[in-house]
Design an enzyme around this catalytic site. Structure first.
Site, PDB file in Angstrom:
ATOM      1  N   HIS A 118      13.971 -37.503 100.346  1.00 31.47           N
ATOM      2  CA  HIS A 118      14.433 -38.012 101.632  1.00 31.47           C
ATOM      3  C   HIS A 118      13.389 -38.878 102.324  1.00 31.47           C
ATOM      4  O   HIS A 118      13.712 -39.660 103.193  1.00 31.47           O
ATOM      5  CB  HIS A 118      14.850 -36.859 102.548  1.00 31.47           C
ATOM      6  CG  HIS A 118      13.731 -36.065 103.095  1.00 31.47           C
ATOM      7  ND1 HIS A 118      13.274 -34.911 102.515  1.00 31.47           N
ATOM      8  CD2 HIS A 118      12.961 -36.262 104.188  1.00 31.47           C
ATOM      9  CE1 HIS A 118      12.280 -34.431 103.240  1.00 31.47           C
ATOM     10  NE2 HIS A 118      12.071 -35.234 104.253  1.00 31.47           N
ATOM     11  N   ASP A 124      15.489 -32.776  95.912  1.00 29.00           N
ATOM     12  CA  ASP A 124      14.770 -33.504  96.961  1.00 29.00           C
ATOM     13  C   ASP A 124      13.356 -33.846  96.526  1.00 29.00           C
ATOM     14  O   ASP A 124      12.408 -33.767  97.301  1.00 29.00           O
ATOM     15  CB  ASP A 124      14.745 -32.723  98.271  1.00 29.00           C
ATOM     16  CG  ASP A 124      14.293 -33.588  99.443  1.00 29.00           C
ATOM     17  OD1 ASP A 124      14.598 -34.787  99.434  1.00 29.00           O
ATOM     18  OD2 ASP A 124      13.619 -33.064 100.346  1.00 29.00           O
ATOM     19  N   SER A 178       6.746 -33.813 105.542  1.00 25.12           N
ATOM     20  CA  SER A 178       7.533 -33.750 104.310  1.00 25.12           C
ATOM     21  C   SER A 178       6.839 -34.479 103.168  1.00 25.12           C
ATOM     22  O   SER A 178       6.400 -35.617 103.311  1.00 25.12           O
ATOM     23  CB  SER A 178       8.910 -34.370 104.530  1.00 25.12           C
ATOM     24  OG  SER A 178       9.729 -33.495 105.251  1.00 25.12           O
TER      25      SER A 178
END
Length: 454
Positions: free
Chosen positions: A184, A214, A302
């Site tokens: 993402h 992911d 992230s």
């Protein structure tokens, strides 16, 4: 937009809403979802904070997964001495090209004792030594993408937005440096920029992505990295996430709010937390098992590293609980789950010509609405199996619903075809199907030897 949910509530991602940082001293807080049926995704792409507040926009991106690694500083990329004071070689992970048949755990390095600077009664009081060791292997990632924004006069307009995240240096070959991150973080990116620990930056390219886990890998050409930076960067050392215990120390490093690398500490709060990823675009869901930690996972974290007390990467920071009444619930992808996928994203190549593999099925996608209407699992519904194909020989049947293919969760034929591009004739893939039996679906695992299209 996408979000995480389980039976207790909803989760937000380790990215900001439409901006990497804060402007004029204002920070954009996490917001409790107003509609619990539509979990809010904390996106990693944005323009300006004040502009986003004025427009009332929230852009999202997914997060999750971590990984485990191996044991060598990049050859020719670091000049640091790898010999400990007692003469024992200190290995650093990152060589994901593990020899066939070698267990991952055999390649995970052991960092010498004494890395932690200070302890009091067994408690860690200073992690600066760990941070100094690990920081050269962590990077900041900035993306530029186009996204749809509402407009008073035209309804929708395309706008160029900037996002941010983190990454971990994992491997290299003769031409490229490879950096693992979350899918993402780089999803829909037109351009990518990687910022190294020494402050130098360079453009990057997407090497491979795996939305179901992911995970993604970006590559940086070694020829574009100056000599001083080559000497300063190193690959990360990875630990074995399967040996973790609740209560062990955890250290999170990442590009919080897009300001650059920062450090937070905590413990491993829980193992194997089942978290469901919900994609609001198509309503599909994917379940992953993540590590839970109370080390703060902030927007921009992230793709960054979750470390143990030895400075080994045992997870990839990805998501936090977004409800305002809850604090200290962050999540990371375990290193053991990520390594096989990261390795494949680095090494796989598209197969063309007579070696192109053929599965031998056709069918329709089971969408979220179909799943709810007919009480069917999400996946790909097989309507036809070609006679004498690899699928037929393995026992795949009409009416089966494929939910996993070659180690990946799938929900459409497009995702199967994307994976098939990298497989050649003779490849053996593990396929998980849900088969209707006596009014319910029973999971079965098949091994399919892919053939050539006749």
């Amino acid at each position: 937009m996408q979000g995480y949910q389980n039976e207790e509530g909803y989760y937000s991602y380790g990215e900001t809403d439409s901006t990497c940082g804060a402007e004029d001293g204002l920070y954009q807080p996490y917001e409790e979802p107003q509609d619990l049926q539509k979990p809010k995704k904390q996106g990693g792409m944005g323009a300006k904070l004040m502009k986003c507040v004025a427009l009332g926009l929230t852009f999202g991106v997914v997060a999750a997964t971590s990984f485990a690694g191996t044991n060598h500083f990049f050859a020719g990329v670091t000049s640091e001495d790898t010999t400990a004071s007692d003469g024992e070689e200190v290995l650093s992970g990152g060589d994901l090209d593990i020899a066939e048949g070698t267990e991952t755990i055999d390649r995970i390095s052991s960092r010498p004792e004494g890395v932690i600077e200070g302890t009091a009664g067994g408690a860690v009081t200073d992690v600066s030594g760990i941070v100094d060791e690990v920081m050269p292997s962590i990077v900041s990632i900035t993306t530029v993408a186009m996204t749809q924004v509402p407009d008073f006069f035209f309804g929708q307009m395309q706008e160029e937005v900037e996002g941010c995240g983190s990454g971990i240096i994992v491997s290299q070959d003769e031409e490229n440096l490879y950096i693992a991150t979350n899918n993402h973080v780089i999803e829909r990116a037109k351009t990518l920029t990687v910022l190294f620990a020494d402050g130098s930056s360079v453009g990057a390219q997407i090497k491979g992505t795996d939305p179901s886990s992911d995970l993604a890998v970006v590559s940086v050409a070694l020829s574009n990295i100056d000599e001083e930076t080559r000497k300063s960067v190193r690959t990360a050392t990875f630990g074995d996430s399967s040996t973790l215990q609740t209560g062990q120390m955890a250290i999170a490093i990442g590009n919080a709010l897009g300001y650059g690398q920062s450090v937070t500490t905590g413990v491993i709060s829980a193992l194997n937390r089942e978290v469901v990823v919900t994609n609001e675009t198509d309503g599909s869901t994917i379940t992953n098992e993540l590590l839970q930690t109370d080390a703060a996972i902030n927007p921009g974290n992230s793709g960054g590293a979750l470390l143990n007390a030895r400075g080994e990467v045992i997870g990839i920071n990805s998501v936090k609980y977004s409800e305002t009444s809850v604090e200290g619930m962050g999540y990371a992808i375990p290193s053991g789950a990520a390594i096989p996928i990261i390795r494949q994203l680095i090494t796989r190549e598209i197969v063309t010509g007579p070696k192109t593999a053929y599965l031998g099925i056709s069918g329709v996608d089971v969408t979220q609405s179909m799943s709810e209407t007919y009480n069917m699992p999400l996946g790909f519904f097989v309507t036809q199996v070609v006679e004498n194909s690899g699928a037929a020989d393995a026992g795949l049947m009409q009416g089966d619903i494929i939910t996993r293919f070659d180690g990946r969760n799938i929900k459409s034929m497009d995702e199967i075809q994307e994976l098939m591009k990298y497989l050649s004739v003779g490849s053996v893939v593990e396929v998980t199907v849900e088969r209707a039996q006596n009014g319910s679906y029973v999971e079965q695992v098949l091994e399919i030897t892919l053939g050539a299209k006749r």
